[in-house]
Design a protein around this motif. Structure first.
Motif, mmCIF file in Angstrom:
data_model
loop_
_atom_site.group_PDB
_atom_site.id
_atom_site.type_symbol
_atom_site.label_atom_id
_atom_site.label_comp_id
_atom_site.label_asym_id
_atom_site.label_seq_id
_atom_site.Cartn_x
_atom_site.Cartn_y
_atom_site.Cartn_z
ATOM 1 N N LEU A 80 0.827 -1.209 0.000
ATOM 2 C CA LEU A 80 0.000 0.000 0.000
ATOM 3 C C LEU A 80 0.858 1.254 0.000
ATOM 4 N N ILE A 81 2.020 1.172 0.625
ATOM 5 C CA ILE A 81 2.935 2.318 0.636
ATOM 6 C C ILE A 81 3.346 2.647 -0.795
ATOM 7 N N ASP A 82 3.673 1.611 -1.577
ATOM 8 C CA ASP A 82 4.033 1.818 -2.980
ATOM 9 C C ASP A 82 2.861 2.386 -3.769
ATOM 10 N N LEU A 83 1.661 1.883 -3.492
ATOM 11 C CA LEU A 83 0.471 2.384 -4.178
ATOM 12 C C LEU A 83 0.278 3.877 -3.919
ATOM 13 N N LEU A 84 0.445 4.286 -2.669
ATOM 14 C CA LEU A 84 0.306 5.701 -2.324
ATOM 15 C C LEU A 84 1.373 6.548 -3.014
ATOM 16 N N LEU A 85 2.584 6.023 -3.092
ATOM 17 C CA LEU A 85 3.668 6.759 -3.762
ATOM 18 C C LEU A 85 3.403 6.891 -5.259
ATOM 19 N N VAL A 86 2.907 5.821 -5.885
ATOM 20 C CA VAL A 86 2.587 5.874 -7.314
ATOM 21 C C VAL A 86 1.444 6.857 -7.553
ATOM 22 N N ALA A 87 0.421 6.831 -6.693
ATOM 23 C CA ALA A 87 -0.696 7.775 -6.831
ATOM 24 C C ALA A 87 -0.186 9.215 -6.721
ATOM 25 N N GLN A 89 2.816 10.263 -7.496
ATOM 26 C CA GLN A 89 3.559 10.558 -8.725
ATOM 27 C C GLN A 89 2.603 10.867 -9.881
ATOM 28 N N ILE A 90 1.504 10.111 -9.971
ATOM 29 C CA ILE A 90 0.509 10.366 -11.011
ATOM 30 C C ILE A 90 -0.075 11.762 -10.833
ATOM 31 N N PHE A 91 -0.418 12.111 -9.587
ATOM 32 C CA PHE A 91 -0.952 13.445 -9.302
ATOM 33 C C PHE A 91 0.066 14.512 -9.674
ATOM 34 N N ASN A 92 1.321 14.318 -9.287
ATOM 35 C CA ASN A 92 2.366 15.298 -9.598
ATOM 36 C C ASN A 92 2.539 15.463 -11.106
ATOM 37 N N ASN A 93 2.512 14.342 -11.842
ATOM 38 C CA ASN A 93 2.631 14.412 -13.303
ATOM 39 C C ASN A 93 1.472 15.199 -13.903
ATOM 40 N N HIS A 94 0.289 14.949 -13.405
ATOM 41 C CA HIS A 94 -0.891 15.677 -13.886
ATOM 42 C C HIS A 94 -0.743 17.169 -13.587
ATOM 43 N N PHE A 95 -0.306 17.477 -12.381
ATOM 44 C CA PHE A 95 -0.129 18.863 -11.955
ATOM 45 C C PHE A 95 0.903 19.572 -12.834
ATOM 46 N N ILE A 96 2.001 18.899 -13.102
ATOM 47 C CA ILE A 96 3.059 19.475 -13.943
ATOM 48 C C ILE A 96 2.531 19.717 -15.360
ATOM 49 N N ASN A 97 1.750 18.761 -15.884
ATOM 50 C CA ASN A 97 1.173 18.939 -17.227
ATOM 51 C C ASN A 97 0.247 20.148 -17.265
ATOM 52 N N GLU A 98 -0.546 20.337 -16.214
ATOM 53 C CA GLU A 98 -1.460 21.481 -16.163
ATOM 54 C C GLU A 98 -0.680 22.798 -16.079
ATOM 55 N N ILE A 99 0.389 22.817 -15.319
ATOM 56 C CA ILE A 99 1.233 24.015 -15.223
ATOM 57 C C ILE A 99 1.849 24.328 -16.587
ATOM 58 N N ASN A 100 2.319 23.288 -17.273
ATOM 59 C CA ASN A 100 2.909 23.498 -18.600
ATOM 60 C C ASN A 100 1.880 24.048 -19.579
ATOM 61 N N LYS A 101 0.644 23.590 -19.502
ATOM 62 C CA LYS A 101 -0.421 24.122 -20.364
ATOM 63 C C LYS A 101 -0.630 25.604 -20.075
ATOM 64 N N LEU A 102 -0.653 25.963 -18.795
ATOM 65 C CA LEU A 102 -0.833 27.366 -18.427
ATOM 66 C C LEU A 102 0.337 28.220 -18.909
ATOM 67 N N ASP A 103 1.542 27.684 -18.795
ATOM 68 C CA ASP A 103 2.731 28.417 -19.264
ATOM 69 C C ASP A 103 2.651 28.660 -20.756
ATOM 70 N N ARG A 104 2.242 27.632 -21.521
ATOM 71 C CA ARG A 104 2.119 27.786 -22.974
ATOM 72 C C ARG A 104 1.026 28.802 -23.305
ATOM 73 N N PHE A 105 -0.062 28.768 -22.552
ATOM 74 C CA PHE A 105 -1.148 29.717 -22.758
ATOM 75 C C PHE A 105 -0.676 31.144 -22.484
ATOM 76 N N ASN A 106 0.094 31.335 -21.423
ATOM 77 C CA ASN A 106 0.597 32.676 -21.055
ATOM 78 C C ASN A 106 1.644 33.184 -22.026
ATOM 79 N N ASP A 107 2.364 32.257 -22.672
ATOM 80 C CA ASP A 107 3.389 32.652 -23.645
ATOM 81 C C ASP A 107 2.771 33.188 -24.929
#
Length: 108
Positions: A80-87, A89-107
């Motif tokens: 379960l510890i690994d599952l929480l860590l993977v979850a 990481q998935i959240f962080n990847n999603h968050f980073i993708n959303e930030i990158n979209k905003l950066d491209r939009f602002n550019d």
């Protein structure tokens, strides 16, 4: 058989689908705790904590062991510890993708 496994998975993830239950698992990943410790760390009422622990116990996600007059809770499976860590990481990847979209939009 596949349907049974899919149903097990669905029930398992339903049991995780609450912020307090996720927090309980995160805390138990750091070591076993009793109800009072969990309540103190989460800031939750006793009845609410008992309800969330009951759901996790019913789905065999946590186990409670009697120690005198208190119950010590632990993760049933250390994976379960690994599952929480993977979850996370998935959240962080999603968050980073959303930030990158905003950066491209602002550019533009």
């Amino acid at each position: 058989m596949d349907l049974e496994i899919q149903q097990f998975k669905a029930d398992f993830f339903k049991a995780l689908a609450h912020p307090v239950r996720i927090r309980i698992l995160e805390l138990l990943a750091g070591g076993d705790k009793n109800v009072n410790e969990l309540q103190s760390l989460i800031g939750s009422e006793g009845s609410a904590m008992s309800q969330q622990l009951s759901i996790l116990r019913a789905k065999n996600i946590v186990v409670g062991t009697k120690d005198g007059n208190r119950v010590i809770y632990s993760l049933r499976d250390p994976m379960l510890i690994d599952l929480l860590l993977v979850a996370k990481q998935i959240f962080n990847n999603h968050f980073i993708n959303e930030i990158n979209k905003l950066d491209r939009f602002n550019d533009n």
